[in-house]
Design a protein around this motif. Structure first.
Motif, PDB file in Angstrom:
ATOM      1  N   ASP A  14     -26.048  -5.687  16.644  1.00 10.54           N
ATOM      2  CA  ASP A  14     -26.048  -7.474  16.863  1.00 10.54           C
ATOM      3  C   ASP A  14     -24.930  -7.943  16.793  1.00 10.54           C
ATOM      4  OD1 ASP A  14     -25.751  -6.945  14.234  1.00 10.54           O
ATOM      5  OD2 ASP A  14     -27.951  -8.280  13.122  1.00 10.54           O
ATOM      6  N   SER A  15     -23.843  -7.393  16.911  1.00 11.80           N
ATOM      7  CA  SER A  15     -22.672  -8.282  17.290  1.00 11.80           C
ATOM      8  C   SER A  15     -21.620  -7.683  18.737  1.00 11.80           C
ATOM      9  CB  SER A  15     -21.445  -6.563  15.779  1.00 11.80           C
ATOM     10  OG  SER A  15     -22.112  -5.765  15.539  1.00 11.80           O
ATOM     11  N   GLN A  17     -17.746  -8.073  19.914  1.00 10.64           N
ATOM     12  CA  GLN A  17     -16.534  -8.762  20.036  1.00 10.64           C
ATOM     13  C   GLN A  17     -15.388  -8.950  21.709  1.00 10.64           C
ATOM     14  OE1 GLN A  17     -13.138  -5.625  19.027  1.00 10.64           O
ATOM     15  NE2 GLN A  17     -14.190  -3.929  19.963  1.00 10.64           N
ATOM     16  N   ALA A  51     -24.304 -15.680  20.654  1.00  9.14           N
ATOM     17  CA  ALA A  51     -23.994 -15.328  19.318  1.00  9.14           C
ATOM     18  C   ALA A  51     -23.403 -16.746  18.418  1.00  9.14           C
ATOM     19  CB  ALA A  51     -23.010 -14.520  19.711  1.00  9.14           C
ATOM     20  N   GLU A  54     -17.854 -15.270  14.601  1.00 14.87           N
ATOM     21  CA  GLU A  54     -17.783 -14.904  12.550  1.00 14.87           C
ATOM     22  C   GLU A  54     -16.855 -14.854  12.446  1.00 14.87           C
ATOM     23  OE1 GLU A  54     -20.219 -11.103  10.149  1.00 14.87           O
ATOM     24  OE2 GLU A  54     -19.313 -10.043  11.685  1.00 14.87           O
ATOM     25  N   GLN A  62     -14.562 -11.782  16.277  1.00 14.53           N
ATOM     26  CA  GLN A  62     -15.559 -11.056  16.991  1.00 14.53           C
ATOM     27  C   GLN A  62     -17.474 -12.155  16.161  1.00 14.53           C
ATOM     28  OE1 GLN A  62     -15.591  -7.868  14.852  1.00 14.53           O
ATOM     29  NE2 GLN A  62     -13.664  -7.364  16.520  1.00 14.53           N
ATOM     30  N   ARG A  64     -21.628 -12.546  16.025  1.00 12.97           N
ATOM     31  CA  ARG A  64     -22.693 -11.590  15.366  1.00 12.97           C
ATOM     32  C   ARG A  64     -24.107 -12.273  15.889  1.00 12.97           C
ATOM     33  NH1 ARG A  64     -24.570 -15.652  11.217  1.00 12.97           N
ATOM     34  NH2 ARG A  64     -23.156 -17.450  10.334  1.00 12.97           N
ATOM     35  N   ASP A  65     -25.345 -12.681  15.060  1.00 13.81           N
ATOM     36  CA  ASP A  65     -26.468 -12.561  15.582  1.00 13.81           C
ATOM     37  C   ASP A  65     -26.020 -12.698  17.218  1.00 13.81           C
ATOM     38  OD1 ASP A  65     -27.399 -12.881  12.660  1.00 13.81           O
ATOM     39  OD2 ASP A  65     -26.665 -14.884  13.172  1.00 13.81           O
TER      40      ASP A  65
END
Length: 259
Positions: A14-15, A17, A51, A54, A62, A64-65
């Motif tokens: 769930d991440s 970049q 997303a 982060e 970066q 997340r979610d």
């Protein structure tokens, strides 16, 4: 960019970049996004979603979610055969056709295509232009693009199997307009043999649109090319009393599929 598209390799669970300079600059300078903000993203060839940012550095963002839950919009049932244009307009044309949802793009040689165009470094940047078009239109599926440097062999040997539902060639000196062509196609349905009244707002209109469109570069097609296409069932049509630049003609014609 109306969404940020990333290759599958940039996702992990769930991440994800972002490490492309242009995308990072857009997020920083245009979106002015900061840590904790939500971004609209997508996976190339996959789904769209959102997303949360982060962490941000000048070289990397970066996320997340990551939630990729929305399917991309469907492609048009359409192949555009485009005479290779001047390199300076190739970028815009590829971007526009991608954004409009064209499924297949064939760049072809024509009598009025200068030989030097085929040596242009712009042909090596097609993936870049496609990405721009996808991010503009919030899509993830790239059109298939092929190059055909020989007009006659393509038309005589490869075109027929590609025509699934009629074909047209845009030609300003044709006797039939695109509107008249659509009216002719709509007159009788083979299933019910009934007369239809079809206008530009009809929900039935897409059933009569061709599956292949030939569009010339600046100067258009010569008579020989139009006649050769006619032997394969391609109907020449004009789109109005004005002669348009290639990029204008592309958008006017393809807009019919979006109405």
């Amino acid at each position: 960019m109306n969404c940020i598209l990333l290759p599958a390799a940039n996702f992990s669970g769930d991440s994800a970049q972002i490490n492309t300079v242009a995308q990072i600059a857009h997020i920083d300078k245009v979106l002015a996004a900061k840590v904790g903000d939500s971004l609209k993203i997508g996976q190339l060839g996959g789904n769209l979603g959102t997303a949360i940012i982060e962490h941000i550095t000048p070289e990397n963002i970066q996320l997340r979610d990551v939630q990729l839950t929305m399917a991309p919009p469907p492609k048009l049932d359409l192949t555009v055969v485009l005479a290779l244009p001047r390199p300076k307009v190739l970028r815009r044309l590829i971007m526009d056709m991608t954004a409009l949802g064209v499924r297949d793009i064939i760049l072809i040689n024509s009598y009025r295509t200068q030989k030097s165009y085929w040596q242009s470094p712009m042909l090596g940047r097609l993936d870049e232009f496609v990405l721009e078009g996808l991010q503009q239109s919030v899509d993830t599926v790239a059109p298939r693009i092929s190059l055909q440097k020989r007009f006659k062999p393509f038309v005589e040997d490869e075109l027929a199997p590609l025509i699934s539902n009629r074909a047209i060639v845009a030609h300003p000196y044709a006797a039939l307009s695109f509107s008249q062509y659509l009216q002719q196609q709509a007159l009788v349905t083979p299933e019910k043999n009934e007369i239809l009244s079809v206008d530009s707002s009809s929900s039935n209109k897409t059933a009569f649109l061709p599956s292949i469109v030939f569009i010339g570069a600046e100067g258009g097609w010569i008579d020989y090319e139009v006649e050769l296409l006619a032997t394969q069932g391609c109907q020449a049509v004009y789109i109005g009393q004005r002669i348009l630049r290639t990029e204008a003609a592309v958008n006017v014609i393809l807009g019919q599929w979006l109405l």
